[in-house]
Design an enzyme around this catalytic site. Structure first.
Site, PDB file in Angstrom:
ATOM      1  N   GLY A  20       1.618 -10.425  -1.996  1.00  0.00           N
ATOM      2  CA  GLY A  20       2.518 -10.470  -0.854  1.00  0.00           C
ATOM      3  C   GLY A  20       3.973 -10.487  -1.303  1.00  0.00           C
ATOM      4  NE  ARG A  24       2.230 -14.154  -6.073  1.00  0.00           N
ATOM      5  CZ  ARG A  24       1.851 -14.219  -4.787  1.00  0.00           C
ATOM      6  NH1 ARG A  24       0.866 -13.477  -4.342  1.00  0.00           N
ATOM      7  NH2 ARG A  24       2.436 -15.059  -3.965  1.00  0.00           N
ATOM      8  NE  ARG A  43      12.069  -1.214   5.457  1.00  0.00           N
ATOM      9  CZ  ARG A  43      12.376  -1.767   6.635  1.00  0.00           C
ATOM     10  NH1 ARG A  43      12.272  -3.065   6.810  1.00  0.00           N
ATOM     11  NH2 ARG A  43      12.777  -1.034   7.638  1.00  0.00           N
ATOM     12  NE  ARG A  87      -3.758 -11.401   0.678  1.00  0.00           N
ATOM     13  CZ  ARG A  87      -2.646 -12.069   0.396  1.00  0.00           C
ATOM     14  NH1 ARG A  87      -1.649 -11.458  -0.241  1.00  0.00           N
ATOM     15  NH2 ARG A  87      -2.496 -13.336   0.709  1.00  0.00           N
ATOM     16  CB  SER A  90      -0.724 -18.245  -2.333  1.00  0.00           C
ATOM     17  OG  SER A  90       0.157 -17.874  -1.301  1.00  0.00           O
ATOM     18  CG  ASP A 205      -1.050 -25.058   0.917  1.00  0.00           C
ATOM     19  OD1 ASP A 205      -0.502 -23.994   0.582  1.00  0.00           O
ATOM     20  OD2 ASP A 205      -1.589 -25.227   2.021  1.00  0.00           O
ATOM     21  NE  ARG A 218       3.499 -22.772  -6.129  1.00  0.00           N
ATOM     22  CZ  ARG A 218       4.018 -23.953  -5.815  1.00  0.00           C
ATOM     23  NH1 ARG A 218       3.248 -24.899  -5.329  1.00  0.00           N
ATOM     24  NH2 ARG A 218       5.303 -24.196  -5.960  1.00  0.00           N
TER      25      ARG A 218
HETATM   26  O1  LIG Z   1       1.153 -15.414  -1.587  1.00  0.00           O
HETATM   27  P1  LIG Z   1       1.029 -14.265  -0.611  1.00  0.00           P
HETATM   28  O2  LIG Z   1       0.356 -13.084  -1.224  1.00  0.00           O
HETATM   29  O3  LIG Z   1       2.338 -13.878   0.035  1.00  0.00           O
HETATM   30  O4  LIG Z   1       0.035 -14.793   0.544  1.00  0.00           O
HETATM   31  C1  LIG Z   1       0.234 -15.913   1.389  1.00  0.00           C
HETATM   32  O5  LIG Z   1       1.546 -16.470   1.354  1.00  0.00           O
HETATM   33  C2  LIG Z   1       2.314 -16.048   2.504  1.00  0.00           C
HETATM   34  C3  LIG Z   1       2.661 -17.248   3.339  1.00  0.00           C
HETATM   35  O6  LIG Z   1       3.418 -18.146   2.620  1.00  0.00           O
HETATM   36  C4  LIG Z   1       1.405 -15.079   3.275  1.00  0.00           C
HETATM   37  O7  LIG Z   1       1.691 -13.772   2.861  1.00  0.00           O
HETATM   38  C5  LIG Z   1       0.031 -15.541   2.849  1.00  0.00           C
HETATM   39  O8  LIG Z   1      -1.013 -14.612   3.001  1.00  0.00           O
HETATM   40  O1  LIG Z   2      -1.273 -22.681   3.765  1.00  0.00           O
HETATM   41  C1  LIG Z   2      -1.111 -21.513   3.418  1.00  0.00           C
HETATM   42  C2  LIG Z   2      -0.895 -21.184   2.066  1.00  0.00           C
HETATM   43  C3  LIG Z   2      -0.721 -19.889   1.735  1.00  0.00           C
HETATM   44  N1  LIG Z   2      -0.767 -18.959   2.710  1.00  0.00           N
HETATM   45  C4  LIG Z   2      -0.974 -19.254   4.007  1.00  0.00           C
HETATM   46  O2  LIG Z   2      -1.006 -18.373   4.860  1.00  0.00           O
HETATM   47  N2  LIG Z   2      -1.137 -20.537   4.334  1.00  0.00           N
END
Ligand SMILES: O=P(O)(O)O[C@H]1O[C@H](CO)[C@@H](O)[C@H]1O
Ligand SMILES: O=c1cc[nH]c(=O)[nH]1
Length: 235
Positions: A20, A24, A43, A87, A90, A205, A218
């Protein structure tokens, strides 16, 4: 060039990792790939191609949420003919038996996104991971001695919601392991174009217990997740 990706045809490998966070993507390219070139800065959503264990592979940031990842996955498939999409994200744990730092392979993705309802009307389509990629990732994780979980995740259309615990407790009761925001779109679009897709997620988390990981933890567990995804992609 596609609308949101500034690459020429051929610049992107047929296998790709999709975090995302675009930073990263940069971290993955700089840490795990060799002979890296950056093919996209449009972007600030960085995309890179390099090699991993001699195999050509790309990594592309997708942004957060279903509408954002849907743009990148559609363009990667339709304009750049990408075949395998993994994908690396997190997530927040929902069930007590899932622990922070665990790595989850999303077998399927429950969602409140309207995306599939717009396509399937009143039918609840069940987006699913590609079995071959899922098996590869599971085997690779087992070989590494990781605490891998496989199951249902919730792709949420909002990070912040009123009365969140009511929904999260219900999802946990039905054994939905964790919440994230993109997997359902990746699986549905990949299915439409007959491509292979998987979401590998690190628990950052715990929604129920409130436990969190440190930045250092992490980093380490993200590395485990990334290596599982890279090895699964080339297996
Ligand atoms: O760590 P990424 O890949 O961004 O994924 C998670 O983190 C973001 C939210 O903080 C959302 O995109 C969720 O899916
Ligand atoms: O709590 C969380 C952590 C990562 N991504 C989410 O969408 N929710």
């Amino acid at each position: 060039m596609s609308t949101h990706i500034g690459a020429n045809k051929g610049d992107i490998a047929d296998k790709i990792l999709l975090p995302g966070d675009p930073l990263r993507a940069k971290y993955i390219a700089e840490t795990f790939l060799e002979d890296v070139t950056c093919y996209n800065e449009v972007r600030g959503m960085y995309g890179y191609t390099g090699t991993y264990k001699g195999e050509r592979i790309s990594v592309q940031g997708t942004g957060m949420g279903v509408p954002s990842i849907a743009i990148y996955v559609n363009e990667l498939i339709q304009e750049y003919d990408v075949q395998k999409l993994i994908r690396v994200g997190s997530c927040g744990a929902l069930t007590e038996d899932v622990k922070v730092r665990d790595v989850i392979l999303a077998q399927t993705a429950t969602t409140d996104s309207q995306m599939n309802r717009m396509v399937f009307g009143g039918v609840d389509y069940a987006p699913a991971a590609d079995f071959g990629l899922l098996k590869n990732a599971y085997d690779v994780g087992e070989e590494r001695g990781l605490n891998l979980r496989v199951g249902n995740v919730f792709t949420s259309d909002s990070f912040y919601r009123d009365n969140a615990m009511e929904l999260f407790n219900k999802l946990a009761e039905y054994n939905v392991l964790a919440v994230e925001m993109e997997a359902t779109a990746l699986y549905t679009i990949a299915a439409k174009y007959n491509r292979e897709a998987l979401a590998v997620l690190t628990v950052s988390d715990h929604i129920i217990t409130g436990e969190e990981t440190t930045a250092q933890e992490r980093q380490t567990t993200f590395n485990d997740m990334i290596e599982v995804a890279l090895d699964a992609a080339i297996k």
